[in-house]
Motif scaffolding. Structure first.
Motif, mmCIF file in Angstrom:
data_model
loop_
_atom_site.group_PDB
_atom_site.id
_atom_site.type_symbol
_atom_site.label_atom_id
_atom_site.label_comp_id
_atom_site.label_asym_id
_atom_site.label_seq_id
_atom_site.Cartn_x
_atom_site.Cartn_y
_atom_site.Cartn_z
ATOM 1 N N PHE A 51 0.860 -1.177 0.000
ATOM 2 C CA PHE A 51 0.000 0.000 0.000
ATOM 3 C C PHE A 51 0.900 1.232 0.000
ATOM 4 O O PHE A 51 1.804 1.330 0.829
ATOM 5 N N TYR A 52 0.651 2.148 -0.919
ATOM 6 C CA TYR A 52 1.532 3.307 -1.033
ATOM 7 C C TYR A 52 0.708 4.563 -1.265
ATOM 8 O O TYR A 52 -0.330 4.530 -1.922
ATOM 9 N N ASP A 90 4.459 7.340 8.969
ATOM 10 C CA ASP A 90 4.444 8.520 8.099
ATOM 11 C C ASP A 90 3.396 8.415 6.997
ATOM 12 O O ASP A 90 3.119 9.391 6.296
ATOM 13 N N GLY A 91 2.799 7.248 6.846
ATOM 14 C CA GLY A 91 1.697 7.086 5.909
ATOM 15 C C GLY A 91 2.090 6.955 4.458
ATOM 16 O O GLY A 91 1.230 6.940 3.577
ATOM 17 N N LEU A 92 3.391 6.824 4.157
ATOM 18 C CA LEU A 92 3.840 6.786 2.767
ATOM 19 C C LEU A 92 3.792 5.381 2.170
ATOM 20 O O LEU A 92 3.537 5.222 0.978
ATOM 21 N N LEU A 93 4.045 4.371 2.996
ATOM 22 C CA LEU A 93 4.234 3.030 2.460
ATOM 23 C C LEU A 93 4.057 2.006 3.575
ATOM 24 O O LEU A 93 4.548 2.207 4.686
ATOM 25 N N THR A 94 3.341 0.918 3.282
ATOM 26 C CA THR A 94 3.329 -0.208 4.208
ATOM 27 C C THR A 94 3.195 -1.499 3.404
ATOM 28 O O THR A 94 2.425 -1.562 2.437
ATOM 29 N N ILE A 95 3.966 -2.498 3.781
ATOM 30 C CA ILE A 95 4.006 -3.775 3.066
ATOM 31 C C ILE A 95 3.604 -4.880 4.028
ATOM 32 O O ILE A 95 4.073 -4.932 5.170
ATOM 33 N N ALA A 339 -3.106 -4.425 9.212
ATOM 34 C CA ALA A 339 -2.777 -3.430 8.195
ATOM 35 C C ALA A 339 -3.779 -2.294 8.332
ATOM 36 O O ALA A 339 -4.986 -2.522 8.218
ATOM 37 N N LEU A 340 -3.294 -1.073 8.607
ATOM 38 C CA LEU A 340 -4.141 0.113 8.738
ATOM 39 C C LEU A 340 -3.990 0.947 7.475
ATOM 40 O O LEU A 340 -2.924 1.500 7.215
ATOM 41 N N ILE A 341 -5.077 1.064 6.691
ATOM 42 C CA ILE A 341 -4.982 1.707 5.387
ATOM 43 C C ILE A 341 -6.078 2.754 5.248
ATOM 44 O O ILE A 341 -7.265 2.452 5.373
ATOM 45 N N GLY A 342 -5.685 3.998 4.958
ATOM 46 C CA GLY A 342 -6.631 5.096 4.858
ATOM 47 C C GLY A 342 -7.001 5.442 3.426
ATOM 48 O O GLY A 342 -6.174 5.359 2.514
#
Length: 364
Positions: A51-52, A90-95, A339-342
């Protein structure tokens, strides 16, 4: 104070991580280290979901950087999802990752042209994973949807599986969060499944996908190593919320002691949003719905292995001092990989959160 160390859930030979934090190299390193502690290696990777933030990096750049950072023995499926907020830092990237610890005696096969370490689909033992696919047609979201499903069907067939073996489907589409926008595509997908179908989660994206595509679809399936269908149970607790159109999916599906709950939301049986102004109450209701679905299987006990939490960005973001933001952040605590995705919005106006789950059932 919140901590976001990588957590890994283990069930049989399956390993599931939550969303990582840090730069791409840091996240790849953290995931590999976490899997190593769980007795899995890079050769066991089955799926990477990245997620990016859509305004910070491109999918092509991410794919290239991932390919360069992964160990040479890696062969896995890949899903890249542009979002508004990727993870709690920082909300930029999560894998996040799924691995299958495959023994020498277990079936291992792949399908589709390889792009470096990434394949269209793979089969490890009884598990089948397919990378998210976009439609080859560009004549609107319905044509793209049909094209994507046909490609997925071909990959399933190449791996000895079919749509009847699918246990989990995730759709990511670029459209406004209203029924009129998502209904035509939803009907096109539904036509590929017999009822009862898999669990399903569909999320509205803040931007178009790579190449201007409007939708991508990812699948997970399960079947016996000899190619025969595995028995499945389905759950739809009495009084559960429903979609405003009939679809073949169920809220829950269990197979071989492993279970899946499709995205749970704060709706009633008539598709009306409950607590439209209260994100924290919607989080609590979505979690309660997950527990209801799992309880409907009648197992002696269960353990939640993973939560995918997709939320409408609260004013001020996750760092703001609000009950809604705190309720989301609290989900990152504890032992469950999350996984927390906005997103800018979800599928219905004033529906603030959607949560999917993977769980283990003790049926003995």
């Amino acid at each position: 104070m919140h901590s976001f160390g990588i957590k890994v859930a283990r069930v049989g030979n399956l390993r599931l991580t939550g969303g990582a934090t840090g730069t791409l190299p840091e996240q790849v390193g953290s995931i590999m280290a976490a899997l190593d502690r769980a007795e899995a290696g890079p050769g066991d990777l089955a799926l990477l979901r990245v997620f990016y933030r859509h305004d910070a990096v491109t999918a092509d750049k991410l794919r290239s950087e991932l390919a360069a950072r992964l160990p040479p023995e890696t062969r896995c499926t890949l899903t890249l999802v542009p979002v508004a907020q990727a993870g709690p830092a920082d909300g930029l990237l999560t894998i996040e990752a799924i691995a299958v610890v495959a023994h020498k005696s277990q079936l291992r096969c792949e399908a589709g042209l390889s792009e470096g370490p990434f394949v269209a689909g793979l089969r490890r033992g009884k598990f089948v994973f397919l990378s998210a696919v976009v439609g080859a047609e560009a004549n609107g979201i319905v044509a793209e949807t049909t094209s994507a499903m046909m490609q997925l069907g071909a990959t399933l067939k190449a791996l000895g599986a079919g749509f009847g073996d699918v246990v989990r489907m995730n759709r990511w589409y670029h459209a406004a969060g209203t029924k009129d926008d998502w209904e035509p595509s939803a009907r096109a997908v539904a036509g590929f499944y017999a009822e009862p179908g898999p669990i399903a989660t569909a999320i509205s994206l803040p931007s178009l996908l790579a190449g201007g595509a409007s939708i991508q679809i990812e699948l997970m399936a399960m079947l016996a190593e000899d190619g025969t269908a595995l028995p499945k149970q389905h759950s739809w607790p009495e009084g559960s919320w429903d979609w405003p159109i009939h679809l073949p999916y169920k809220h829950g599906l269990a197979c071989c002691g492993l279970g899946f709950v499709g995205g749970q939301v704060s709706l009633d049986a008539n598709s009306q949003v409950i607590d439209p102004e209260h994100l924290d109450l919607q989080v609590a209701r979505s979690l309660a719905n997950i527990e209801r679905v799992i309880a409907d299987f009648g197992a002696k006990s269960h353990e939640i292995l993973h939560l995918g939490v997709y939320f409408e960005m609260p004013p001020g973001g996750l760092g703001c001092p609000s009950q809604g933001a705190e309720a989301l952040m609290d989900l990152s605590l504890g032992y469950i990989p999350v996984a927390l995705i906005g997103f800018d919005h979800l599928s219905y106006p004033k529906m603030r959160v959607e949560i999917e789950a993977i769980f283990e059932l003790d049926e003995t």
